[in-house]
Structure formats: C-alpha cells, structure tokens
Enzyme design. Structure first.
Site, short mmCIF file in Angstrom:
data_model
loop_
_atom_site.label_atom_id
_atom_site.label_comp_id
_atom_site.label_asym_id
_atom_site.label_seq_id
_atom_site.Cartn_x
_atom_site.Cartn_y
_atom_site.Cartn_z
N PRO A 133 -8.58 -5.67 -6.55
CA PRO A 133 -9.26 -4.91 -5.64
C PRO A 133 -10.04 -5.95 -4.33
O PRO A 133 -10.42 -5.48 -3.35
CB PRO A 133 -10.57 -4.36 -6.34
CG PRO A 133 -10.17 -4.61 -7.69
CD PRO A 133 -8.89 -5.34 -7.69
N GLU A 178 -12.48 -6.62 -16.84
CA GLU A 178 -13.42 -6.85 -15.60
C GLU A 178 -12.78 -7.59 -14.53
O GLU A 178 -13.15 -7.59 -13.42
CB GLU A 178 -14.66 -7.43 -16.18
CG GLU A 178 -15.51 -6.61 -17.12
CD GLU A 178 -14.99 -5.30 -17.27
OE1 GLU A 178 -15.59 -4.38 -16.54
OE2 GLU A 178 -14.47 -4.86 -18.50
N ARG A 213 11.49 2.29 -0.86
CA ARG A 213 12.15 3.38 0.11
C ARG A 213 12.58 2.85 1.56
O ARG A 213 13.30 3.35 2.16
CB ARG A 213 11.17 4.42 0.15
CG ARG A 213 9.74 4.28 0.85
CD ARG A 213 8.83 5.35 0.88
NE ARG A 213 9.26 6.44 1.80
CZ ARG A 213 9.14 6.39 3.09
NH1 ARG A 213 8.64 5.53 3.70
NH2 ARG A 213 9.59 7.57 3.72
N ASP A 251 8.25 8.17 10.08
CA ASP A 251 7.25 8.16 9.02
C ASP A 251 5.85 7.90 9.64
O ASP A 251 5.80 7.30 10.62
CB ASP A 251 7.17 7.07 8.07
CG ASP A 251 8.51 7.10 7.13
OD1 ASP A 251 9.06 8.21 6.83
OD2 ASP A 251 8.65 5.84 6.24
CL1 6GU Z 1 -4.89 -3.87 -7.09
N1 6GU Z 1 -6.61 -3.39 -8.92
C1 6GU Z 1 -7.58 -2.61 -9.42
N2 6GU Z 1 -7.95 -2.66 -10.48
N3 6GU Z 1 -8.36 -1.73 -8.58
C2 6GU Z 1 -7.86 -1.59 -7.38
C3 6GU Z 1 -6.77 -1.99 -6.74
C4 6GU Z 1 -5.97 -2.83 -7.59
N4 6GU Z 1 -6.72 -1.71 -5.45
C5 6GU Z 1 -7.52 -0.80 -5.18
N5 6GU Z 1 -8.32 -0.84 -6.44
#
Ligand code: 6GU
Length: 231
Positions: free
Chosen positions: A87, A114, A151, A166
């Site tokens: 994230p 975590e 794709r 797209d």
């Molecule tokens: Cl790549 N991993 C996690 N655990 N949460 C996320 C993410 C990735 N992308 C957005 N939220």
C-alpha cells in the site's frame, strides 16, 4: 510473457489465473505464470517467515531471508522486472499496465502480515499499490496487476476488442454501450446508434465519453482539458 508470483497463499492466485482470458492466454502459451510459495524457502525448522518487530509493537513482520532466497531461486531473476506489492507503492494506473505489458518477465512479491522488513526493498525495482485502502495481503492486488497487464499483450484479446477504446487509455471514461433489444422496459437505445451513420455515431460516442468523464471523474476531466491546451 512470463510472470512469477511469490506468495504465501498460492491458492489465492491459482484458481483465478486458470479462468477466462488469463486461463486462455496460458493455454495458448502467450503467457506463463509460475506461482511460488516462498514459505518453502524459509530456513527455519518450522518454515516460519515472520517475526516480531524490533522496537516492539503489534503484529508480525515478514522476514527478508525467505523472500530474498525465493527471489534468487527464480530463473532469470537478474533480468526480470521485480515488483513489490505494498500500500506504500506508487498508485497503479493504466499507463503502468501498458509499460508492464511490454516486459518479458515480471516477478511479483505479495506481502502479508503487518508489513515486511525494510531491507527487502532494495531487491525490487518497483513498488505498486492498487489504491488507497488496505488489503489483508498483496495477492488480490497482484491479480489486479496481472489481469490489467496481460490483456494488453498482443493477441490475448480478440483483435476487434481494441484497447484503444478502453476507459483510461486516452484518459477518458468509455461511452455508453447498448445491445438488443432496441427498447428494454421503456428505456430506448439512442436513435443515432441505430442510424448506421458511422461518423455521427463516432461523434456521439466521443461527446458522451467527455460528458461522462466531466460528471463522474472531474480529476480526469481537468487532466484531459490540460492536454487539449498543451498536447
Ligand atoms: Cl499492493 N497490498 C495491500 N496489502 N494493501 C493494498 C495494496 C497492496 N494496494 C492497496 N492496498
């Protein structure tokens, strides 16, 4: 293209990639996907891959060792594009899918727990996040990256299904689509689509695409206006 997925949960990946367009691309040998459980690379006698964080705090941290050992065991890992799903990564966009679709070999690491030991980072070329929310692990995010990338490989979609149209490929949302019947519970198909007038249909679609982007995605619309001013 070859994709190697490093994950602690291979069964979150395997059934998905066997289906639909990804499944067909693999069957037709346009794509190879290897799913590797990096737990098998743990040197710990219980195959443990996580430990408590230095400095204390809640939760467990993924250790560097099993990940790096798994990475080094992938044939061609030196040349592959190595992606860390987190994230904290760069927010994923269609433009990145286009760039990734040109790679010969992607290695994608799915984190869990975590977080992971910071010292994993230098072994990767790119970090990707699929959006501003937190998932339980990188597997679902990796599937998003895989699906959106494969794709775009030539020949994976049938040739009529042009990606040029797209949503996002030109920074605009797609125009509305209709198929039979001409009227469904009182909702009629716009006359222009039944007119057979190709030029008029193309203009209508373009206008609808712009209108839809302006109302639903003002951020994309602003970017589109800027591009119109300075192409
Ligand atoms: Cl790549 N991993 C996690 N655990 N949460 C996320 C993410 C990735 N992308 C957005 N939220």
């Amino acid at each position: 293209m070859k994709i190697t997925v490093l994950t602690l949960f291979p069964d979150m990946i395997k059934p998905v990639i066997s289906q639909s367009i990804i499944g067909r691309a693999i069957y037709e040998k346009k794509l190879q996907i290897d799913v590797i459980d990096y737990r098998t690379f743990s040197l710990n006698k219980h195959h443990k891959v996580d430990d408590t964080p230095y400095g204390g705090g809640a939760g467990m941290v993924l250790q560097a060792e099993p990940v790096v050992r798994a990475l080094r065991a992938v044939e061609g890992h030196e040349k592959a594009l190595k992606i860390l799903m987190t994230p904290q990564g760069e927010p994923y966009k269609q433009s990145q899918a286009k760039a990734l679709s040109k790679a010969e070999h992607l290695i994608i690491l799915c984190g869990h727990y975590e977080g992971f030991d910071e010292r994993i980072r230098p072994y990767f070329d790119q970090e990707i996040s699929i959006g501003d929310y937190v998932l339980t692990g990188g597997e679902v995010a990796a599937l998003v990256v895989i699906d959106s990338t494969i794709r775009l490989i030539p020949g994976v979609l049938n040739k009529d299904a042009s990606h040029e149209e797209d949503s996002f490929s030109d920074g605009l949302l797609e125009y509305p689509h209709y198929t039979r019947p001409p009227v469904y519970e009182g909702q009629a198909v716009p006359d222009v689509l039944l007119s057979g007038h190709h030029q008029a249909i193309a203009s209508w679609r373009r206008a609808e695409s712009i209108k839809r982007t302006r109302t639903r995605r003002p951020d994309l619309y602003e970017a589109y206006l800027k591009r119109q001013k300075n192409p």
